[in-house]
Write an enzyme that holds these catalytic residues in place. Sequence first.
Site, PDB file in Angstrom:
ATOM      1  NE  ARG A 114      -0.588   3.061  13.885  1.00 55.18           N
ATOM      2  CZ  ARG A 114       0.005   2.267  13.021  1.00 55.18           C
ATOM      3  NH1 ARG A 114       1.253   2.510  12.639  1.00 55.18           N
ATOM      4  NH2 ARG A 114      -0.619   1.225  12.519  1.00 55.18           N
ATOM      5  CG  ASP A 167      -3.697   2.709  13.342  1.00 55.96           C
ATOM      6  OD1 ASP A 167      -3.545   2.956  14.558  1.00 55.96           O
ATOM      7  OD2 ASP A 167      -3.607   1.581  12.860  1.00 55.96           O
ATOM      8  CG  ASP A 172      -2.118  -0.940   1.016  1.00 59.13           C
ATOM      9  OD1 ASP A 172      -2.306  -1.420  -0.119  1.00 59.13           O
ATOM     10  OD2 ASP A 172      -2.829  -1.197   2.005  1.00 59.13           O
ATOM     11  CB  SER A 221      -5.493  -6.018   8.426  1.00 62.37           C
ATOM     12  OG  SER A 221      -4.868  -4.835   8.892  1.00 62.37           O
TER      13      SER A 221
HETATM   14  N1  ARG Z   1      -7.668  -1.881  16.699  1.00 64.27           N
HETATM   15  C1  ARG Z   1      -6.321  -1.608  17.108  1.00 64.27           C
HETATM   16  C2  ARG Z   1      -6.148  -0.158  17.388  1.00 64.27           C
HETATM   17  O1  ARG Z   1      -6.924   0.631  16.951  1.00 64.27           O
HETATM   18  C3  ARG Z   1      -5.300  -2.164  16.164  1.00 64.27           C
HETATM   19  C4  ARG Z   1      -5.237  -1.610  14.792  1.00 64.27           C
HETATM   20  C5  ARG Z   1      -4.206  -2.393  14.091  1.00 64.27           C
HETATM   21  N2  ARG Z   1      -3.993  -2.089  12.715  1.00 64.27           N
HETATM   22  C6  ARG Z   1      -3.988  -3.053  11.771  1.00 64.27           C
HETATM   23  N3  ARG Z   1      -3.628  -2.738  10.568  1.00 64.27           N
HETATM   24  N4  ARG Z   1      -4.325  -4.264  12.030  1.00 64.27           N
HETATM   25  O2  ARG Z   1      -5.229   0.217  18.066  1.00 64.27           O
END
Ligand code: ARG
Length: 394
Positions: free
Chosen positions: A93, A122, A12, A173
């Site tokens: 992040r 994110d 991506d 993912s």
């Molecule tokens: N739901 C979790 C969070 O918001 C994990 C997100 C993880 N990202 C992914 N691409 N699987 O912190």
Amino acid sequence: MKIVLAYSGGLDTSVAIKWLKEKYNSEVVTLTLEVGQGEKDLKAIEEKAKKIGAVKTYSIDAREEFVEDYVFPAIKANALYEGKYPVSTAIARPLIAKWMVAIAEKEGADAVAHGSTGKGNDQVRFDVSVMALNPLLKIVAPMREWKLTRDDSIEYAKKHGIPVPATKKSPYSTDENLWGRSCEAGILENPMNEPKEEAYGWTTAPEAAPDKAQYVTIDFEKGVPVKLDGKKMGGVELITRLNKIGGTHGIGRIDMIEDRLVGIKSREVYECPAADILLTAHKELERLVLTREENLFKEMIDAKWAQMAYFGLWYEPLKKDLDAFIEKTQEVVTGTVKIKLYKGKAAVAGRSSPKSLYDEGLATYNKSDKFDHRQAEGFIKIWGLPSMIAGKRK
Ligand code: ARG
């Protein structure tokens, strides 16, 4: 126009390099951060970005900074979102955003870009952090703007000579850093489906874990883990080791329904062995050294802290205010906790501290008891007075 792109090396963000060049007619500078995703060849990732068309590439091993400035505060805050998720993806992040802004400023860029979609948390964490750190920077999110499917990405990549990974992509993912591994999508989207073993990458199934329990001892100094089994070591090493040891014993698997910031409920599977062990140990030490009032009040602050980290409010002033409170409480959080690892469970087996408030003489039920039982009577009369008065009214 110049854009700094947070670049993972995956499909991506590789596609994003080309797309940003085309769509915005911009120069693209890539930034790759190592926060403990496992074997990451930073040089190879930089090479790839250059080949696709980045004018300049950066890669930074940020593991130590991640542990010291993001994971340690999370430990001090006993951070669990909705009581379960150690906010592992969430706390990386703001660190990535901080570096995006720093490189953008250094490069005199107009914008920063990231590969988050429009459905998750994110994107919020990246955008809000960037907005807080440098309100003048534009933010571009190609995946959100463009709404590409996986097949679209592959087609676009092929058309533009971007290398597409030959291996069949995992049906999930995932996201990884030292504090944990997140896994979502695929068959996990039906919340009644039990995760298959293939969804896990770090841990042995508890039923396949060793039949013999293993003990680890953690030493904390002012809320920070500093020793593992009596050996002094830095945070990166300590956490890396605990992920390994814990993973062997099937520790830290979490399966939950989670309330996202964007209003969606989602089913998430996490593996956080080190976080499970360290959060269990740290919390137990606090029970020993903080007063009842501190323990009960701090639970509320901790819950709020975890929410703010989860909701992308790392750089919001209230978060720093909470940090100040939490930091003050950690002055006495020094001591040793023994944890027993056995088939998926990290259980406290013992704790001690030079700052302990536990008084065996007061707690004991045997003859050496120092507690004055008669005093309890008067205390209860006054303590229960409001209830008694209300009871009489009936
Ligand atoms: N739901 C979790 C969070 O918001 C994990 C997100 C993880 N990202 C992914 N691409 N699987 O912190």
